[in-house]
Design a protein around this motif. Structure first.
Motif, PDB file in Angstrom:
ATOM      1  N   ASP A  10       0.819  -1.204   0.000  1.00 51.34           N
ATOM      2  CA  ASP A  10       0.000   0.000   0.000  1.00 51.34           C
ATOM      3  C   ASP A  10       0.858   1.261   0.000  1.00 51.34           C
ATOM      4  OD1 ASP A  10      -2.202  -1.581   0.035  1.00 51.34           O
ATOM      5  OD2 ASP A  10      -2.817  -1.104   2.086  1.00 51.34           O
ATOM      6  N   LEU A  11       0.414   2.240  -0.780  1.00 48.90           N
ATOM      7  CA  LEU A  11       1.045   3.554  -0.816  1.00 48.90           C
ATOM      8  C   LEU A  11       0.429   4.458   0.247  1.00 48.90           C
ATOM      9  CD1 LEU A  11       0.983   4.008  -4.698  1.00 48.90           C
ATOM     10  CD2 LEU A  11       3.039   3.673  -3.321  1.00 48.90           C
ATOM     11  N   VAL A  37      -5.027   7.434  -5.120  1.00 50.00           N
ATOM     12  CA  VAL A  37      -4.326   6.266  -4.590  1.00 50.00           C
ATOM     13  C   VAL A  37      -5.340   5.277  -4.023  1.00 50.00           C
ATOM     14  CG1 VAL A  37      -2.756   5.434  -2.792  1.00 50.00           C
ATOM     15  CG2 VAL A  37      -2.185   7.474  -4.112  1.00 50.00           C
ATOM     16  N   HIS A  88      -2.011   1.114  -5.771  1.00 51.50           N
ATOM     17  CA  HIS A  88      -2.242   1.702  -7.089  1.00 51.50           C
ATOM     18  C   HIS A  88      -2.286   3.225  -7.012  1.00 51.50           C
ATOM     19  CE1 HIS A  88      -3.325  -2.378  -8.246  1.00 51.50           C
ATOM     20  NE2 HIS A  88      -4.135  -2.393  -7.213  1.00 51.50           N
ATOM     21  N   ASP A  89      -1.641   3.853  -7.977  1.00 49.06           N
ATOM     22  CA  ASP A  89      -1.584   5.307  -8.069  1.00 49.06           C
ATOM     23  C   ASP A  89      -2.035   5.697  -9.470  1.00 49.06           C
ATOM     24  OD1 ASP A  89      -1.003   7.981  -8.236  1.00 49.06           O
ATOM     25  OD2 ASP A  89       1.090   7.793  -7.610  1.00 49.06           O
ATOM     26  N   ARG A  90      -3.166   6.365  -9.519  1.00 52.47           N
ATOM     27  CA  ARG A  90      -3.722   6.740 -10.820  1.00 52.47           C
ATOM     28  C   ARG A  90      -2.753   7.596 -11.635  1.00 52.47           C
ATOM     29  NH1 ARG A  90     -10.032   8.388 -11.468  1.00 52.47           N
ATOM     30  NH2 ARG A  90     -10.138   8.323 -13.749  1.00 52.47           N
ATOM     31  N   ALA A 115       0.584   7.177 -11.681  1.00 52.63           N
ATOM     32  CA  ALA A 115       1.861   6.478 -11.841  1.00 52.63           C
ATOM     33  C   ALA A 115       2.448   6.743 -13.224  1.00 52.63           C
ATOM     34  CB  ALA A 115       1.665   4.976 -11.637  1.00 52.63           C
ATOM     35  N   TYR A 148      -0.790   0.571 -12.763  1.00 53.76           N
ATOM     36  CA  TYR A 148      -0.806   1.772 -11.916  1.00 53.76           C
ATOM     37  C   TYR A 148      -0.041   1.610 -10.607  1.00 53.76           C
ATOM     38  CZ  TYR A 148      -4.445   3.199 -15.179  1.00 53.76           C
ATOM     39  OH  TYR A 148      -5.132   3.519 -16.321  1.00 53.76           O
ATOM     40  N   ARG A 198       3.776   1.599  -8.439  1.00 48.23           N
ATOM     41  CA  ARG A 198       4.946   2.456  -8.438  1.00 48.23           C
ATOM     42  C   ARG A 198       6.232   1.650  -8.274  1.00 48.23           C
ATOM     43  NH1 ARG A 198       4.126   7.867  -8.146  1.00 48.23           N
ATOM     44  NH2 ARG A 198       6.187   7.746  -9.099  1.00 48.23           N
ATOM     45  N   TRP A 235      -8.293   3.484 -15.936  1.00 44.79           N
ATOM     46  CA  TRP A 235      -8.483   3.246 -14.513  1.00 44.79           C
ATOM     47  C   TRP A 235      -9.963   2.951 -14.266  1.00 44.79           C
ATOM     48  CZ3 TRP A 235      -5.348   3.887 -10.024  1.00 44.79           C
ATOM     49  CH2 TRP A 235      -6.036   4.025  -8.816  1.00 44.79           C
TER      50      TRP A 235
END
Length: 853
Positions: free
Chosen positions: A96-97, A103, A107-109, A111, A119, A121, A603
């Motif tokens: 987890d970020l 986020v 997952h990071d939209r 990225a 998505y 990192r 996404w």
């Protein structure tokens, strides 16, 4: 280089040779317990050098980890007490970020690599491990093996930089003996791993995802991967075989050493034989290769049907004193190909029912747990595959071990790029300086795996048909043929989109095919026969093919002897290339073209969705269709979802129509549904609630589908395959009842109490009759107690973005999967799952002695 050839009849070993290993093992254990750090001195005194007692030891538990870059972390005295403790294998890309805009879990939209990698990192991470004297393998020499670090790693030992490895799928094996302090001083290992992002077309993961190990040895020893066994011939009627043994002996001493090399073989049936390879003088600071014959009586060949393996101990001696004892295993088998007779394993024809697999393990990310690798291979075997192409990189050792043990053939692929880039931070940055060495390392590591039948030097290489690319391809092929003269060289060749000036001229690829033994065709199966007319000696296979082309591609394999197999893209869903297998709807007035549609879905799609199996290993519609194509199933039914009025379906190139083996649909009664019945039988009949909808004939030379339109109503849809009046097979799709309970299905009865052991538990949402409710999306919550911890929890949903190990998920098509990791302690594992409005479900599994047979 000294090359000596010896010949041995393979007679049973003498009684002393039979008991000496057992006595040596007992003495080594006693010495280690009694003398600890002074073991190497005592071992040498009694004639048992350190290398004999310390084979390869994993050092996966207890690493300190910091996500981010930090100055000075390679220095032994650096303070890492505040760092997190992790046990390898480890992949920080699925952790987890920190909470933030866009986020969701890992997952990071926003990225940089976006949908290409699901998505997630990358970045930089540091690992540190302090080895105490008690953990240090005996011996004055020590090899450090980093089995896989994504994407590139720098390695320090006691503050000295010892290696840089930029190929994330190739191990780094480093002699670190010169950098060790006198015993009992500790060893400090620091590894900086960098995933620079914008580096891969698919999810690569980040970190030490394949683990790290050590191998202690004396001054004279067989280096890691320094024993190769190569079957020259098999005489099955006489149960005899000839094996070429190639043994490397390295001398780190300052004086020449005279050695005797023997190989002790344990056959698959337990028979033990000993074979003198010969004598070899090894000069100081050199590695000499020794060649010898091993003739096997009562040979027990390896094949996909009988995957039998020989255990080999390479014993290097100086007189009666053992200098080294190196263990490996191999299979006795031959591989032949020709345009006239196709592929033959041990002289018998084989058609490759193949699938492409990326390296990730779904919900686990890139982490190459042996149990996860074995599971993937088992799923392939259970679903009819006898071959895997490891796209587009070498797999883990555990994966190849599983292929050896389960009888699955392998195309072992080297890389996705040479000099011309596909991503700015890809391997092309280091190809010129590392490519040849990395290819040699791949072959050395994987040589003894009988499952491997082809070496692939690249996938869809942009420069493959250009003069510079032909030179590179020829050089790589020469390396393969030098290192392994009995396997074949291949590569996967695609349409020439890289050079628009060539006007998509397929024939220009002849330059690329000219350096290969066997040509891999990506999607252009319709060129098989015209290419054969131009090049009648060329052997071909479908290296990548669309799922919807399964019947046409397999028909060509069965009909054309020079086409040896077909590999679908892909056999199982993988992370990244998000939603490449999309399906959607357009107005009926839209004219659909046949151009390749490689676009991704936006996404929250995070996996490719093009697999025959989904991310957790459940069959998708195309897998059922393939079962009929491969004659594994006589009959399957798939029902298309309701198509919106005024619309028609648009299926992406890697997609499949929106059909399911289900008769649960949320639509008014009487809604017209398209039903496909797949069979090779001459005739099929379709009934609904006992009333015949219709019958159709099937011409299997033109396809295997019969299509009906059925007004939906609850009940039972029944398909019957007929040959005349004879019923060949029957298949039913019932409308299930409402959701009644949860069902937990552990894939094994007990968990091994070791840190790398996993327990996979399938979860189904079922009705009162125990049937999976395929349209259920129930929220699920999980709790684990006892001798295991949650490692991952999720479903096959391609758009199911979110945390992977927080104990909650949502069923997809009525299914989910929990993956538990053993704590290493014996005891009971208790798993409880709850869902709103349903009774909780619980199972209890014992965690047992990992060495118990």
């Amino acid at each position: 280089m000294h090359s000596h050839y010896a010949r041995s009849g393979g007679c049973p070993i003498r009684s002393w040779a039979r008991v000496r290993p057992a006595i040596g093992s007992l003495l080594r254990s006693a010495c280690r317990a009694l003398f600890g750090g002074a073991f190497s001195v005592v071992a040498a005194f009694i004639g048992l050098p350190a290398s004999v007692c310390g084979a390869e030891d994993t050092i996966d538990p207890g690493w300190r980890f910091f996500r981010g870059d930090i100055a000075g972390a390679e220095v032994p005295a650096f303070g890492d007490d505040a760092w997190r403790v992790v046990d390898l294998p480890h992949d920080w890309s699925v952790e987890d970020l920190p909470a933030g805009d866009g986020v969701a879990g890992p997952h990071d939209r926003n990225a940089p690599n976006g949908s290409d990698v699901g998505y997630v990192r990358g970045g930089v991470g540091w690992y540190r491990r302090v080895l105490t004297e008690a953990e240090r393998p005996a011996g004055d020499g020590l090899e450090l093996i980093v089995h896989g670090a994504q994407q590139e790693c720098d390695i320090w030992v006691n503050g000295t930089h010892v290696a840089f490895q930029p190929h994330g799928y190739i191990p780094a094996c480093v002699e670190i003996g010169p950098h060790l302090r006198p015993r009992p001083e500790p060893i400090v290992i620091a590894i900086r791993v960098a995933n620079p992002e914008r580096n891969s077309r698919w999810f690569s993961g980040s970190g030490l995802y394949r683990g790290v190990s050590l191998r202690g040895h004396a001054e004279v020893f067989v280096p890691t991967w320094g024993a190769r066994f190569d079957t020259l011939w098999i005489d099955e009627p006489r149960e005899r075989a000839g094996v070429h043994a190639r043994i490397a002996v390295r001398n780190l001493a300052s004086v020449p050493r005279d050695t005797q090399i023997e190989v002790e073989l344990t056959a698959p049936d337990g028979t033990v034989s000993r074979h003198l390879i010969g004598h070899l003088r090894v000069m100081p600071g050199t590695t000499e290769w020794h060649h010898g014959w091993i003739w096997l009586n009562k040979a027990q060949p390896w094949s996909p049907e009988t995957p039998r393996l020989y255990q080999a101990r390479v014993i290097v001696q100086d007189g009666e004193r053992i200098l080294d004892d190196y263990a490996t295993r191999f299979g006795v088998r031959t591989v032949e190909v020709s345009a006239e007779q196709g592929l033959r394993i041990n002289g018998k024809p084989v058609l490759l029912r193949g699938g492409n697999l990326h390296h990730d393990n779904g919900l686990l990310g890139a982490r190459a747990f042996p149990d996860a690798e074995r599971r993937r291979v088992r799923l392939m075997k259970e679903n009819g595959y006898n071959a895997i192409r490891t796209a587009h990189n070498p797999p883990s050792i555990a994966f190849l071990d599983a292929c050896d043990e389960q009888g699955v053939l392998v195309i072992d692929e080297f890389t996705d790029t040479w000099q011309l880039p596909k991503k700015p931070n890809g391997y092309q940055r280091y190809f010129d300086t590392h490519g040849e060495r990395d290819l040699e390392t791949m072959i050395a590591r994987d040589f003894n795996h009988p499952s491997i039948i082809l070496w692939s030097i690249g996938n869809e290489i942009p420069e493959r048909f250009m003069p510079s690319g032909v030179v590179i391809g020829r050089r790589l092929a020469e390396i393969v043929q030098r290192e392994d003269p009995r396997r074949f060289v291949t590569a996967s060749v695609n349409l020439t989109w890289e050079d628009p000036s060539k006007n998509l001229d397929w024939e220009i690829n002849d330059a690329a095919f000219s350096v290969l033994d066997i040509g891999g065709y990506n999607y252009w199966w319709h060129k098989y026969e015209t290419d054969h007319a131009r090049h009648p000696a060329r052997v071909m296979y479908g290296a990548e093919m669309y799922p919807l082309d399964a019947w046409a591609c397999w028909e060509a394999v069965e009909r054309l002897p020079y086409v040896i197999g077909d590999f679908v893209w892909t056999a199982m869903d993988y992370l990244g290339e998000s939603g490449i297998a999309h399906t959607g709807y357009v107005d009926t007035s839209v004219i659909l073209n046949k151009d390749q549609d490689a676009s991704h879905m936006p996404w929250p799609y995070w996996n490719a969705w093009c697999g025959d199996l989904d991310l957790i290993g459940d069959k998708k519609p195309q897998s059922l269709y393939r079962d009929v194509v491969w004659r594994r199933s006589p009959l399957e039914i798939l029902v298309h979802e309701p198509i919106p009025p005024g619309k028609k379906e648009k299926v992406g190139s890697w997609g499949w129509p929106a059909e399911l083996p289900s008769w649960n649909w949320s639509c008014p009664e009487g809604t017209a549904l398209n039903v496909a019945v797949y069979s090779r039988a001459p005739r099929v009949r379709l009934d609904l609630n006992g009333k015949t909808i219709g019958e159709q004939t099937i011409d299997a030379s033109a396809g295997i589908a019969a299509r009906f339109v059925v007004p939906w109503m609850p009940g039972v849809l029944t398909a019957t395959a007929l040959d005349g009046d004879r019923v060949v097979a029957t298949k039913v799709l019932p409308t299930t009842g409402p959701v009644a309970r949860l069902e937990l299905r552990p894939e094994v009865a007990e968990l091994r109490a070791r840190r790398d052991a996993l327990l996979f538990v399938r979860m189904l949402v079922v009705d009162a009759a125990g049937r999976c409710v395929s349209d259920s999306a129930s929220p699920l919550t999980l709790a684990v107690e006892g001798a295991a911890e949650l490692c991952a929890f999720g479903s096959g949903d391609p758009a199911g973005i979110g945390p992977l190990a927080d104990g909650s998920t949502q069923a997809f098509r009525g299914r989910a999967l929990a993956i538990l990791r053993a704590t290493g302690e014996r005891g009971q594992v208790r798993l409880r799952v709850t869902a709103p409005g349903l009774p909780s479900a619980m199972i209890e599994i014992p965690a047992v002695d990992p060495d118990r047979k």
